[in-house]
Motif scaffolding. Sequence first.
Motif, mmCIF file in Angstrom:
data_model
loop_
_atom_site.group_PDB
_atom_site.id
_atom_site.type_symbol
_atom_site.label_atom_id
_atom_site.label_comp_id
_atom_site.label_asym_id
_atom_site.label_seq_id
_atom_site.Cartn_x
_atom_site.Cartn_y
_atom_site.Cartn_z
ATOM 1 N N VAL A 412 53.813 63.417 80.178
ATOM 2 C CA VAL A 412 53.214 63.624 79.158
ATOM 3 C C VAL A 412 52.406 62.064 78.752
ATOM 4 C CG1 VAL A 412 52.966 64.235 76.847
ATOM 5 C CG2 VAL A 412 54.535 65.348 78.309
ATOM 6 N N ASN A 413 53.255 61.105 78.890
ATOM 7 C CA ASN A 413 52.808 59.776 78.421
ATOM 8 C C ASN A 413 51.633 59.195 79.268
ATOM 9 O OD1 ASN A 413 53.887 57.422 76.611
ATOM 10 N ND2 ASN A 413 53.550 56.312 78.498
ATOM 11 N N ASP A 414 51.836 59.539 80.758
ATOM 12 C CA ASP A 414 50.893 59.486 81.537
ATOM 13 C C ASP A 414 49.492 60.150 81.293
ATOM 14 O OD1 ASP A 414 52.588 57.665 83.216
ATOM 15 O OD2 ASP A 414 52.994 59.275 84.692
ATOM 16 N N LEU A 415 49.588 61.471 80.816
ATOM 17 C CA LEU A 415 48.474 61.887 80.635
ATOM 18 C C LEU A 415 47.545 61.507 79.516
ATOM 19 C CD1 LEU A 415 46.649 64.476 80.799
ATOM 20 C CD2 LEU A 415 48.285 65.927 79.551
ATOM 21 N N ILE A 416 48.523 61.177 78.382
ATOM 22 C CA ILE A 416 47.851 60.740 77.052
ATOM 23 C C ILE A 416 47.034 59.211 77.431
ATOM 24 C CG2 ILE A 416 48.351 59.426 74.849
ATOM 25 C CD1 ILE A 416 50.462 61.733 74.870
ATOM 26 N N ASN A 417 47.825 58.401 78.340
ATOM 27 C CA ASN A 417 47.166 56.995 78.888
ATOM 28 C C ASN A 417 45.881 57.500 79.484
ATOM 29 O OD1 ASN A 417 48.253 54.508 77.866
ATOM 30 N ND2 ASN A 417 50.296 55.637 78.690
ATOM 31 N N SER A 418 45.950 58.605 80.329
ATOM 32 C CA SER A 418 44.774 58.900 81.266
ATOM 33 C C SER A 418 43.313 59.299 80.567
ATOM 34 C CB SER A 418 45.199 59.910 82.177
ATOM 35 O OG SER A 418 46.434 59.479 83.087
ATOM 36 N N LEU A 419 43.788 60.074 79.417
ATOM 37 C CA LEU A 419 42.925 60.590 78.348
ATOM 38 C C LEU A 419 42.436 59.444 77.856
ATOM 39 C CD1 LEU A 419 44.215 63.815 77.256
ATOM 40 C CD2 LEU A 419 42.241 63.693 79.037
ATOM 41 N N VAL A 420 42.950 58.572 77.079
ATOM 42 C CA VAL A 420 42.579 57.688 76.159
ATOM 43 C C VAL A 420 41.884 56.527 77.036
ATOM 44 C CG1 VAL A 420 43.492 55.786 74.921
ATOM 45 C CG2 VAL A 420 44.487 57.863 74.567
ATOM 46 N N THR A 421 42.258 56.025 78.176
ATOM 47 C CA THR A 421 41.470 55.163 78.954
ATOM 48 C C THR A 421 40.150 55.778 79.398
ATOM 49 O OG1 THR A 421 42.959 55.677 81.006
ATOM 50 C CG2 THR A 421 43.568 53.968 79.685
ATOM 51 N N LEU A 422 40.261 56.976 79.993
ATOM 52 C CA LEU A 422 39.074 57.489 80.192
ATOM 53 C C LEU A 422 37.952 57.494 79.150
ATOM 54 C CD1 LEU A 422 37.451 59.155 82.384
ATOM 55 C CD2 LEU A 422 38.443 61.234 81.389
ATOM 56 N N ALA A 423 38.175 57.840 77.934
ATOM 57 C CA ALA A 423 37.385 57.695 76.840
ATOM 58 C C ALA A 423 36.631 56.294 76.753
ATOM 59 C CB ALA A 423 37.683 58.104 75.442
ATOM 60 N N ASP A 424 37.654 55.187 76.888
ATOM 61 C CA ASP A 424 37.249 53.978 77.012
ATOM 62 C C ASP A 424 36.280 53.591 78.146
ATOM 63 O OD1 ASP A 424 37.808 51.110 75.732
ATOM 64 O OD2 ASP A 424 38.461 50.792 77.744
ATOM 65 N N GLU A 425 36.621 53.945 79.269
ATOM 66 C CA GLU A 425 35.784 53.525 80.237
ATOM 67 C C GLU A 425 34.445 54.314 80.285
ATOM 68 O OE1 GLU A 425 39.993 53.664 83.042
ATOM 69 O OE2 GLU A 425 38.511 55.251 83.455
ATOM 70 N N LYS A 427 33.094 55.055 77.370
ATOM 71 C CA LYS A 427 32.290 54.505 76.349
ATOM 72 C C LYS A 427 32.182 55.691 75.439
ATOM 73 C CE LYS A 427 32.370 50.292 77.351
ATOM 74 N NZ LYS A 427 33.154 50.196 78.680
ATOM 75 N N PHE A 428 33.012 56.679 75.405
ATOM 76 C CA PHE A 428 33.047 57.920 74.561
ATOM 77 C C PHE A 428 34.030 57.661 73.563
ATOM 78 C CE2 PHE A 428 31.722 61.274 78.110
ATOM 79 C CZ PHE A 428 30.207 60.338 78.076
ATOM 80 N N ASP A 429 33.615 58.107 72.391
ATOM 81 C CA ASP A 429 34.582 57.849 71.075
ATOM 82 C C ASP A 429 35.366 59.128 70.862
ATOM 83 O OD1 ASP A 429 32.499 59.549 70.032
ATOM 84 O OD2 ASP A 429 32.065 58.501 68.405
ATOM 85 N N TYR A 430 35.619 60.113 71.876
ATOM 86 C CA TYR A 430 36.197 61.300 71.696
ATOM 87 C C TYR A 430 37.104 61.626 72.735
ATOM 88 C CZ TYR A 430 32.392 63.695 74.135
ATOM 89 O OH TYR A 430 31.740 64.221 75.032
ATOM 90 N N LEU A 431 37.885 62.592 72.816
ATOM 91 C CA LEU A 431 38.759 63.009 73.836
ATOM 92 C C LEU A 431 38.344 64.126 74.394
ATOM 93 C CD1 LEU A 431 42.171 62.702 71.914
ATOM 94 C CD2 LEU A 431 41.630 61.176 73.846
ATOM 95 N N ASN A 475 38.383 60.824 65.604
ATOM 96 C CA ASN A 475 36.977 60.875 66.029
ATOM 97 C C ASN A 475 36.472 62.378 66.809
ATOM 98 O OD1 ASN A 475 36.549 58.362 65.476
ATOM 99 N ND2 ASN A 475 36.112 57.549 67.362
ATOM 100 N N THR A 476 37.499 63.015 67.553
ATOM 101 C CA THR A 476 37.039 64.091 68.036
ATOM 102 C C THR A 476 37.323 65.462 67.021
ATOM 103 O OG1 THR A 476 38.575 63.487 69.991
ATOM 104 C CG2 THR A 476 38.267 65.779 69.887
ATOM 105 N N ALA A 477 38.219 65.272 65.821
ATOM 106 C CA ALA A 477 38.095 66.159 64.930
ATOM 107 C C ALA A 477 36.855 66.056 64.040
ATOM 108 C CB ALA A 477 39.355 66.048 63.975
ATOM 109 N N GLU A 478 36.189 64.929 63.836
ATOM 110 C CA GLU A 478 35.149 64.912 63.279
ATOM 111 C C GLU A 478 33.815 65.469 64.282
ATOM 112 O OE1 GLU A 478 34.791 64.354 60.161
ATOM 113 O OE2 GLU A 478 36.867 63.866 60.044
ATOM 114 N N LYS A 479 33.874 65.071 65.342
ATOM 115 C CA LYS A 479 32.720 65.594 66.216
ATOM 116 C C LYS A 479 32.715 66.905 66.384
ATOM 117 C CE LYS A 479 30.496 64.321 70.628
ATOM 118 N NZ LYS A 479 29.498 63.647 70.043
ATOM 119 N N PHE A 480 34.001 67.571 66.656
ATOM 120 C CA PHE A 480 34.250 69.049 66.822
ATOM 121 C C PHE A 480 35.053 69.573 66.013
ATOM 122 C CE2 PHE A 480 33.764 66.763 71.111
ATOM 123 C CZ PHE A 480 32.610 67.435 71.279
ATOM 124 N N GLY A 481 34.354 70.494 64.907
ATOM 125 C CA GLY A 481 35.374 70.845 63.914
ATOM 126 C C GLY A 481 34.891 71.705 62.899
#
Length: 763
Positions: A412-425, A427-431, A475-481
């Motif tokens: 689970v820790n890996d998955l969260i890191n993977s999603l967070v780093t993907l957004a950074d790579e 240059k997206f501001d959401y998950l 950011n995700t909650a604001e973009k999609f909500g």
Amino acid sequence: MVLLAGLLVPGPAITFTQTRKPADFVNPFIGASTSEGAAGIYHGLGKTFPGATTPFGMVQVSPNTITGGDNGSGYSFEHKTIEGFALTQMSGVGWYGDMGNFLVMPTTGPLQTSSGKENGAKGYRSFYDKASEKASAGYYSVFLTDYKIKAELTATPHCGIMRFSFPRNASSRIQIDLARRVGGTSTSQYVKVVNENTIEGWMKCTPEGGGWGNGDGKADYTVYFCAKFSRPLKDYGVWSAEIPDSWSRKREDVESMAYQDLVAKAKISTGISSSGKHLGFFANFNTEEGEQILLKTGISYISIEGARNNLAAEAPDWNFEAVRLKARQQWNTALSKVKVKGGTDEQKTVFYTALYHTMIDPRIFEDVDGRYMGGDGQPHISRSFTKRTIFSGWDVFRSQMPLQTIINPSLVNDLINSLVTLADEKKFDYLERWEMLNSYSGCMIGNPAISVIADAYAKGIRGYDIKEAYQLCKNTAEKFGNGSRGYTFESFGIANTLEYAYFDWCVSRLASDLGRAEDAAKYQLRGQAYRNIFDPEVGWFRPKDKDGNWELWPEEGRLKQWYGCIESNPYQQGWFVPHDVPGMTQLMGGREKVVADLEQFFEKVPGNMMWNDYYNHANEPVHHVPFLFNQLKSPWLTQKWTREICARAYKNKVEGLVGNEDVGQMSAWYVLAAVGLHPVCPGDTRYEITSPVFDQAEIKVGEHSSKIFRVEARNNSPENVYIQRATLNGKPYNKSSIDHSVIVKGGALVLEMGRIPNKSWGI
């Protein structure tokens, strides 16, 4: 074996000379059908694959019976021919699927360059002996009757190993369709003969070639390979179909006769390397009767060098049996995280196959040296986590990821890191809600990554940049909500409004844990948005238009499929207020009315629990509903109905899953329910207690801990499904729930079972 439409379904290969281990109970054929006819709905059945893989491995080497259609796994048990054996597969998905890359087929006779059709032009596909088909954890084999060839498959995390036993023939062959892709085609390929035993190259898969969502999923990836033959390459070549630039190459185009005719007439060249739009490679051999030729292939999503290194690290020799044994050992280790006792062999097969299916994704996305292809198209190195991919968010936040928080928290820790780093790579501001090989596919609805992060953090899984993760959640909650209106009026207004309200609550929960009181209050209030679409006049949730007016109430009422809902009806979706069951109950008219309504919801389900308008276990929106009875002070009904679902919706047969496996979700529900625990609201650390299928389950909590949490059901039987009394660590326990913190400390929950409900326990 299981009888299916007059055919025997092979079960797992079992060794009777020793005590049976968890891997001996795995039957990969469970759910391995895409048949719409058998399912009675276009979603089809489990859509699992029967081939060989390792726990969360990059490679899934498996038979493929079809290219095209809504056949995400590339395989369906009722098909009579096999078109080849691919190195990558998806498990239990719809939306046309993807992967199925590097399709290998052993053949004899004249070279054919098109796979042909299951019920049409022959091509290089072959009929196969159904009775010969065998699958177990880490192994698959089958006899191809057209060519008299036995095919055997096994895997390492990054490699597929194939062993083919040929007949005596001067024109034996191994051919590789480099263009093949489950939901379309790879759009360009390259292959080079490196030495007398080795070929290397790549296959580029873009949205123009269909794939995930027939291109709408925006899957854009390249599979690099290094493949070695156990016999020298002396007579080899490529075939190349000249696809006109003007031709579309989506799924339906690739399926067409015109396209297949062009592939069947591909230009054949010998002794050369090549690049092109639709390539295949072949190697011819003169074989003696029973002669074995092996093909071992390493893959990488970053480079040929990476594939080469993966192969050298994991399959340095030609010992097929050693690789097969190691894969089985890896599965035994993984599956031993939960040990069950009691129950029938049939129930154990269902259980361990379910646990097996929860350990396919999120899969490894990095090479053995930690390098992976980032969302920015550049190489990166994972330093404090393992980069992973395939996040079927809308499905897996409900049961699959909560299960992993107990038995595989680092995953689970890996998955969260993977999603967070993907957004950074990127240059997206959401998950992303449904991530696949770096793609932000946008598949399904809601903000499930927020739930996974909130749930993990609440349970003490925190090895990631929480500041960045939290900002992405906001950011995700604001973009999609639900926005300023407090509801969603566009498509799926009921489903979106309810799910966004829950995900906003998750942000509130995370904010509270982080000491951000203002944010916590803001998103707590937004979590009440479900109230904005409850219409007292009809007594249920109802979509509104953009001006706040109720949409026309249908003749079928809340049973109207797709009315404000995705893949469901309002009756099914309307129970999704997991974060505020008391508030939902009050809106619906109080506890007694809600319990009566829920009882009807279950009583009207067909006996086989296939797709229906009531409790539809074949799809995710209702998966938490049986456990609501616990919170409605009727826990005996949770006990009754979870046992019913376990018995009626899960079987040791091809139709053993009533709906799509959905990347571990369907199976994770069973694993948790069968041991007697399941959450209603991920993000909250509460698990509901229910009636276990097994007399005892020992759950190893965490990866490196020796702690065991044991759930014991005394006097358990198919009739004795009701909890009479309980103890926790030797002390009387009268709650119908238990906290995650208690489970991960280890201990024993002992339940006394009986035939008659004890309506005073757990209230």
